[in-house]
Design an enzyme around this catalytic site. Structure first.
Site, mmCIF file in Angstrom:
data_model
loop_
_atom_site.group_PDB
_atom_site.id
_atom_site.type_symbol
_atom_site.label_atom_id
_atom_site.label_comp_id
_atom_site.label_asym_id
_atom_site.label_seq_id
_atom_site.Cartn_x
_atom_site.Cartn_y
_atom_site.Cartn_z
ATOM 1 N N ASP A 38 -1.618 4.722 -12.575
ATOM 2 C CA ASP A 38 -0.275 4.785 -13.150
ATOM 3 C C ASP A 38 -0.072 6.215 -13.660
ATOM 4 O O ASP A 38 -1.031 6.875 -14.044
ATOM 5 C CB ASP A 38 -0.099 3.787 -14.309
ATOM 6 N N TYR A 171 18.257 3.728 -5.986
ATOM 7 C CA TYR A 171 17.190 2.729 -6.152
ATOM 8 C C TYR A 171 17.262 1.706 -5.014
ATOM 9 O O TYR A 171 16.260 1.413 -4.367
ATOM 10 C CB TYR A 171 17.316 2.034 -7.515
ATOM 11 N N ILE A 204 12.815 -10.120 -12.704
ATOM 12 C CA ILE A 204 11.551 -10.538 -13.308
ATOM 13 C C ILE A 204 11.535 -10.055 -14.757
ATOM 14 O O ILE A 204 11.717 -8.855 -15.021
ATOM 15 C CB ILE A 204 10.353 -9.940 -12.537
ATOM 16 N N THR A 206 9.944 -8.662 -17.194
ATOM 17 C CA THR A 206 8.887 -7.806 -17.737
ATOM 18 C C THR A 206 9.350 -7.330 -19.116
ATOM 19 O O THR A 206 10.540 -7.454 -19.453
ATOM 20 C CB THR A 206 8.711 -6.576 -16.836
HETATM 21 N N1 LIG Z 1 11.166 -6.298 -12.922
HETATM 22 C C1 LIG Z 1 12.017 -6.607 -11.975
HETATM 23 O O1 LIG Z 1 12.965 -7.388 -12.182
HETATM 24 C C2 LIG Z 1 11.855 -6.036 -10.598
HETATM 25 C C3 LIG Z 1 12.673 -6.514 -9.571
HETATM 26 C C4 LIG Z 1 12.537 -6.017 -8.292
HETATM 27 C C5 LIG Z 1 11.566 -5.057 -8.030
HETATM 28 N N2 LIG Z 1 10.785 -4.586 -9.044
HETATM 29 C C6 LIG Z 1 9.787 -3.556 -8.690
HETATM 30 O O2 LIG Z 1 8.514 -3.959 -9.167
HETATM 31 C C7 LIG Z 1 7.722 -2.788 -9.454
HETATM 32 C C8 LIG Z 1 7.175 -2.909 -10.876
HETATM 33 O O3 LIG Z 1 8.284 -3.005 -11.749
HETATM 34 P P1 LIG Z 1 8.152 -3.467 -13.265
HETATM 35 O O4 LIG Z 1 9.333 -4.311 -13.532
HETATM 36 O O5 LIG Z 1 6.795 -3.954 -13.551
HETATM 37 O O6 LIG Z 1 8.446 -2.072 -13.986
HETATM 38 P P2 LIG Z 1 7.650 -1.315 -15.150
HETATM 39 O O7 LIG Z 1 8.532 -0.199 -15.540
HETATM 40 O O8 LIG Z 1 7.191 -2.278 -16.160
HETATM 41 O O9 LIG Z 1 6.371 -0.750 -14.364
HETATM 42 C C9 LIG Z 1 6.444 0.261 -13.406
HETATM 43 C C10 LIG Z 1 5.211 1.147 -13.568
HETATM 44 O O10 LIG Z 1 5.203 2.103 -12.499
HETATM 45 C C11 LIG Z 1 4.795 3.344 -13.033
HETATM 46 N N3 LIG Z 1 5.292 4.413 -12.178
HETATM 47 C C12 LIG Z 1 6.579 4.725 -11.892
HETATM 48 N N4 LIG Z 1 6.621 5.777 -11.055
HETATM 49 C C13 LIG Z 1 5.325 6.142 -10.823
HETATM 50 C C14 LIG Z 1 4.707 7.153 -10.049
HETATM 51 N N5 LIG Z 1 5.431 8.051 -9.344
HETATM 52 N N6 LIG Z 1 3.362 7.230 -10.038
HETATM 53 C C15 LIG Z 1 2.601 6.358 -10.750
HETATM 54 N N7 LIG Z 1 3.143 5.372 -11.505
HETATM 55 C C16 LIG Z 1 4.487 5.268 -11.535
HETATM 56 C C17 LIG Z 1 5.396 3.389 -14.439
HETATM 57 O O11 LIG Z 1 4.713 4.311 -15.281
HETATM 58 C C18 LIG Z 1 5.243 1.946 -14.882
HETATM 59 O O12 LIG Z 1 4.044 1.731 -15.616
HETATM 60 C C19 LIG Z 1 8.640 -1.583 -9.256
HETATM 61 O O13 LIG Z 1 8.404 -1.034 -7.974
HETATM 62 C C20 LIG Z 1 10.040 -2.201 -9.331
HETATM 63 O O14 LIG Z 1 10.998 -1.452 -8.613
HETATM 64 C C21 LIG Z 1 10.903 -5.051 -10.319
#
Ligand SMILES: NC(=O)c1ccc[n+]([C@@H]2O[C@H](COP(=O)([O-])OP(=O)(O)OC[C@H]3O[C@@H](n4cnc5c(N)ncnc54)[C@H](O)[C@@H]3O)[C@@H](O)[C@H]2O)c1
Length: 263
Positions: A38, A171, A204, A206
């Site tokens: 991360d 996005y 989701i 989170t």
């Molecule tokens: N939460 C949702 O509703 C949802 C829905 C659809 C897709 N997603 C996708 O799921 C994945 C995780 O999302 P989340 O909700 O857990 O978000 P989050 O923000 O809790 O976690 C994302 C993590 O990715 C890390 N990150 C971002 N860019 C980075 C990079 N260039 N290098 C290394 N680390 C990096 C961040 O530091 C963070 O810890 C993402 O790809 C997001 O687009 C989430």
């Protein structure tokens, strides 16, 4: 329930986040050892997420497994190469890669399709698409030599649609690119035993989403009525499907993008 991933070696990017840390915990419970990446393991601390690298590692250890960690930008080739090398040196194989790093990552109020600045376009594509390509390419040599491997990408339910008002335009586009890359890569590498699939989450809850959703107009009662199962997703709903794609239960499944969104 048998351990589906006993002795498997998995790399998870974005492992400090809500979904990434749930994936790390679930793969650990299933018997895998982990290499976690991360750019900031405490990125969601202000919303009640993990406060440090140590707390994510503790999650893996509590599940009876072990992890090594690397802090860095997953889109950076030198980071990806170092993680692949360290993982091989420590665990001797790379069986699974989960590309979970990413997210909206730029200010939502300047993300409109007609006006969004170039630097935001680059930042969003780097976090979501480039990180997926870079990490996939960094492990494929090893997987090809092994004659096996499973890559699981995290795309977005929004990647197949545009927003109604043009917001978060880059996005959505970057996640559509991740979905497309998933099917292209699957076609190319299937012949040497590597499967590539993607999970497409709905909303989701989170720590970050739960905190930001009200400001972004998400998590409204009428939205819930449009979800067949009448609830928002939890990080482990995604982690369970990642475990399936990573395991031999999915031995004849590749090139698929599976919506996990409650219907
Ligand atoms: N939460 C949702 O509703 C949802 C829905 C659809 C897709 N997603 C996708 O799921 C994945 C995780 O999302 P989340 O909700 O857990 O978000 P989050 O923000 O809790 O976690 C994302 C993590 O990715 C890390 N990150 C971002 N860019 C980075 C990079 N260039 N290098 C290394 N680390 C990096 C961040 O530091 C963070 O810890 C993402 O790809 C997001 O687009 C989430």
């Amino acid at each position: 329930m048998p351990n589906l991933l006993t002795d498997k070696v998995a790399i998870v990017t974005g492992a400090g986040g809500g979904i990434g840390s749930a994936i790390a915990a679930r793969l650990a419970q299933a018997g895998a050892v982990l290499s976690l990446v991360d750019r900031n393991f405490a990125s969601t601390a202000e919303w009640g997420g993990h406060a440090s690298t140590a707390s994510v590692v503790a999650l893996v250890e509590a599940a009876g497994s072990q992890a090594i960690v690397a802090e860095g930008d997953a889109a950076d080739r030198s980071v990806a190469a170092a993680v692949a090398e360290q993982t091989l040196a420590k665990f001797g194989a790379i069986d699974i890669l989960v590309n979970c790093a990413g997210g909206v990552v730029t200010a939502a109020d300047r993300s409109f399709a007609s006006t969004s600045p170039d630097e935001d376009l680059d930042t969003v594509f780097r976090a979501n698409y480039r990180s997926t390509v870079t990490f996939s390419q960094s492990v494929l040599g090893v997987m090809r030599q092994q004659g096996s491997g499973a890559i699981v990408n995290i795309t977005s339910g929004l990647g197949h649609l545009s927003s109604r008002d043009g917001a978060l335009s880059h996005y959505f586009a970057s996640k559509a690119a991740v979905s497309s890359y998933t099917t292209s890569l699957a076609q190319e590498v299937g012949s040497f035993g590597v499967r590539v699939n993607a999970v497409l989450p709905g909303l989701i809850l989170t720590p970050r989403v739960a905190a930001q959703a009200p400001d972004r107009g998400a998590v409204r009662p009428e939205q819930l009525q449009r979800i067949s199962l009448r609830r928002y997703g939890q990080p482990d709903d995604i982690a369970k499907v990642v475990e399936f794609f990573a395991s031999d239960l999915a031995s004849y499944v590749t090139g698929q993008v599976l919506a996990v969104n409650g219907g």
